[in-house]
Design a protein around this motif. Structure first.
Motif, PDB file in Angstrom:
ATOM      1  N   ASP A  34      40.318  57.976  56.130  1.00  0.00           N
ATOM      2  CA  ASP A  34      39.920  58.103  57.535  1.00  0.00           C
ATOM      3  C   ASP A  34      40.994  57.539  58.452  1.00  0.00           C
ATOM      4  N   TYR A  35      41.561  56.395  58.071  1.00  0.00           N
ATOM      5  CA  TYR A  35      42.622  55.789  58.866  1.00  0.00           C
ATOM      6  C   TYR A  35      43.787  56.780  59.024  1.00  0.00           C
ATOM      7  N   TYR A  36      44.226  57.364  57.917  1.00  0.00           N
ATOM      8  CA  TYR A  36      45.347  58.301  57.987  1.00  0.00           C
ATOM      9  C   TYR A  36      44.978  59.575  58.739  1.00  0.00           C
ATOM     10  N   ARG A  37      43.732  60.008  58.624  1.00  0.00           N
ATOM     11  CA  ARG A  37      43.295  61.204  59.352  1.00  0.00           C
ATOM     12  C   ARG A  37      43.367  60.949  60.859  1.00  0.00           C
ATOM     13  N   TYR A  38      42.895  59.789  61.283  1.00  0.00           N
ATOM     14  CA  TYR A  38      42.965  59.451  62.712  1.00  0.00           C
ATOM     15  C   TYR A  38      44.422  59.354  63.149  1.00  0.00           C
ATOM     16  N   LEU A  39      45.254  58.766  62.320  1.00  0.00           N
ATOM     17  CA  LEU A  39      46.668  58.639  62.636  1.00  0.00           C
ATOM     18  C   LEU A  39      47.320  60.014  62.788  1.00  0.00           C
ATOM     19  N   ALA A  40      46.967  60.945  61.903  1.00  0.00           N
ATOM     20  CA  ALA A  40      47.548  62.289  61.947  1.00  0.00           C
ATOM     21  C   ALA A  40      47.198  63.025  63.236  1.00  0.00           C
ATOM     22  N   GLU A  41      46.070  62.681  63.832  1.00  0.00           N
ATOM     23  CA  GLU A  41      45.669  63.349  65.070  1.00  0.00           C
ATOM     24  C   GLU A  41      46.595  63.021  66.241  1.00  0.00           C
ATOM     25  N   PHE A  42      47.316  61.901  66.153  1.00  0.00           N
ATOM     26  CA  PHE A  42      48.136  61.457  67.275  1.00  0.00           C
ATOM     27  C   PHE A  42      49.624  61.463  66.991  1.00  0.00           C
ATOM     28  N   LYS A  43      50.017  61.902  65.820  1.00  0.00           N
ATOM     29  CA  LYS A  43      51.433  61.952  65.467  1.00  0.00           C
ATOM     30  C   LYS A  43      51.935  63.388  65.519  1.00  0.00           C
ATOM     31  N   PHE A  44      53.254  63.528  65.475  1.00  0.00           N
ATOM     32  CA  PHE A  44      53.882  64.838  65.512  1.00  0.00           C
ATOM     33  C   PHE A  44      54.946  64.934  64.432  1.00  0.00           C
ATOM     34  N   GLY A  45      55.237  66.156  64.028  1.00  0.00           N
ATOM     35  CA  GLY A  45      56.329  66.399  63.102  1.00  0.00           C
ATOM     36  C   GLY A  45      56.133  65.755  61.746  1.00  0.00           C
ATOM     37  N   LYS A  46      57.202  65.117  61.257  1.00  0.00           N
ATOM     38  CA  LYS A  46      57.195  64.516  59.924  1.00  0.00           C
ATOM     39  C   LYS A  46      56.159  63.398  59.806  1.00  0.00           C
ATOM     40  N   GLU A  47      55.999  62.609  60.853  1.00  0.00           N
ATOM     41  CA  GLU A  47      54.994  61.527  60.815  1.00  0.00           C
ATOM     42  C   GLU A  47      53.587  62.088  60.629  1.00  0.00           C
TER      43      GLU A  47
END
Length: 89
Positions: A34-47
Protein backbone atom coordinates in the motif's frame (compact mmCIF):
# COMPACT_ATOMS: atom_id res chain seq x y z
CA UNK A 1 13.63 11.11 7.85
CA UNK A 2 9.91 11.59 7.29
CA UNK A 3 7.15 9.40 8.73
CA UNK A 4 6.54 7.51 5.48
CA UNK A 5 10.22 6.68 5.06
CA UNK A 6 10.60 5.56 8.68
CA UNK A 7 7.48 3.38 8.36
CA UNK A 8 8.85 1.75 5.22
CA UNK A 9 12.20 1.19 6.91
CA UNK A 10 10.55 -0.38 9.95
CA UNK A 11 8.49 -2.69 7.72
CA UNK A 12 11.47 -3.82 5.64
CA UNK A 13 14.11 -4.10 8.36
CA UNK A 14 12.14 -5.28 11.40
CA UNK A 15 8.44 -6.01 11.10
CA UNK A 16 8.35 -8.27 8.02
CA UNK A 17 11.49 -10.29 8.78
CA UNK A 18 10.53 -10.87 12.42
CA UNK A 19 6.79 -11.45 11.97
CA UNK A 20 5.73 -14.18 14.41
CA UNK A 21 3.16 -15.74 12.10
CA UNK A 22 2.45 -15.97 8.40
CA UNK A 23 -0.73 -13.98 8.96
CA UNK A 24 1.30 -11.13 10.48
CA UNK A 25 3.78 -11.26 7.62
CA UNK A 26 0.93 -11.00 5.09
CA UNK A 27 -0.48 -8.00 6.99
CA UNK A 28 2.89 -6.21 6.94
CA UNK A 29 3.48 -7.04 3.27
CA UNK A 30 0.10 -5.60 2.37
CA UNK A 31 0.99 -2.47 4.34
CA UNK A 32 4.28 -2.25 2.44
CA UNK A 33 2.55 -2.67 -0.91
CA UNK A 34 0.00 0.00 0.00
CA UNK A 35 2.84 2.38 0.84
CA UNK A 36 4.45 1.83 -2.56
CA UNK A 37 1.09 2.08 -4.34
CA UNK A 38 0.46 5.48 -2.76
CA UNK A 39 3.99 6.53 -3.64
CA UNK A 40 3.50 5.48 -7.28
CA UNK A 41 0.48 7.76 -7.54
CA UNK A 42 2.67 10.83 -7.01
CA UNK A 43 5.87 9.90 -8.82
CA UNK A 44 6.80 10.09 -12.48
CA UNK A 45 9.03 8.18 -14.85
CA UNK A 46 11.53 5.72 -13.40
CA UNK A 47 10.56 6.50 -9.79
CA UNK A 48 6.95 5.64 -10.57
CA UNK A 49 7.97 2.42 -12.33
CA UNK A 50 10.13 1.40 -9.36
CA UNK A 51 7.32 2.09 -6.88
CA UNK A 52 4.86 0.14 -9.05
CA UNK A 53 7.29 -2.80 -9.28
CA UNK A 54 7.75 -2.78 -5.50
CA UNK A 55 3.97 -2.70 -5.04
CA UNK A 56 3.49 -5.73 -7.24
CA UNK A 57 6.36 -7.64 -5.62
CA UNK A 58 4.97 -7.13 -2.11
CA UNK A 59 1.42 -8.08 -3.15
CA UNK A 60 2.67 -11.20 -4.94
CA UNK A 61 4.78 -12.26 -1.93
CA UNK A 62 1.78 -11.80 0.38
CA UNK A 63 -0.43 -13.74 -2.03
CA UNK A 64 2.05 -16.61 -2.22
CA UNK A 65 2.17 -16.85 1.57
CA UNK A 66 -1.61 -16.77 1.69
CA UNK A 67 -2.05 -19.43 -0.98
CA UNK A 68 0.64 -21.83 0.16
CA UNK A 69 1.62 -20.93 3.71
CA UNK A 70 -1.80 -20.42 5.23
CA UNK A 71 -3.44 -23.38 3.53
CA UNK A 72 -3.75 -25.33 6.77
CA UNK A 73 -5.19 -22.50 8.87
CA UNK A 74 -8.78 -23.19 9.90
CA UNK A 75 -11.09 -20.44 8.79
CA UNK A 76 -14.71 -19.95 9.75
CA UNK A 77 -17.05 -21.32 7.15
CA UNK A 78 -19.70 -18.97 5.80
CA UNK A 79 -21.23 -18.22 2.47
CA UNK A 80 -20.74 -15.02 0.58
CA UNK A 81 -24.43 -14.22 1.03
CA UNK A 82 -24.21 -14.65 4.82
CA UNK A 83 -21.23 -12.32 4.86
CA UNK A 84 -23.12 -9.61 2.94
CA UNK A 85 -26.41 -9.96 4.81
CA UNK A 86 -25.61 -7.28 7.43
CA UNK A 87 -24.79 -4.84 4.62
CA UNK A 88 -28.18 -5.32 3.02
CA UNK A 89 -30.25 -4.65 6.13
Amino acid sequence: MDVAQSTKSALESALIPSAASEESKVFYLKMKSDYYRYLAEFKFGKERDTAADNTLAAYEFAQAITMFGLANVKRPKFTFEEHLLPLRQ
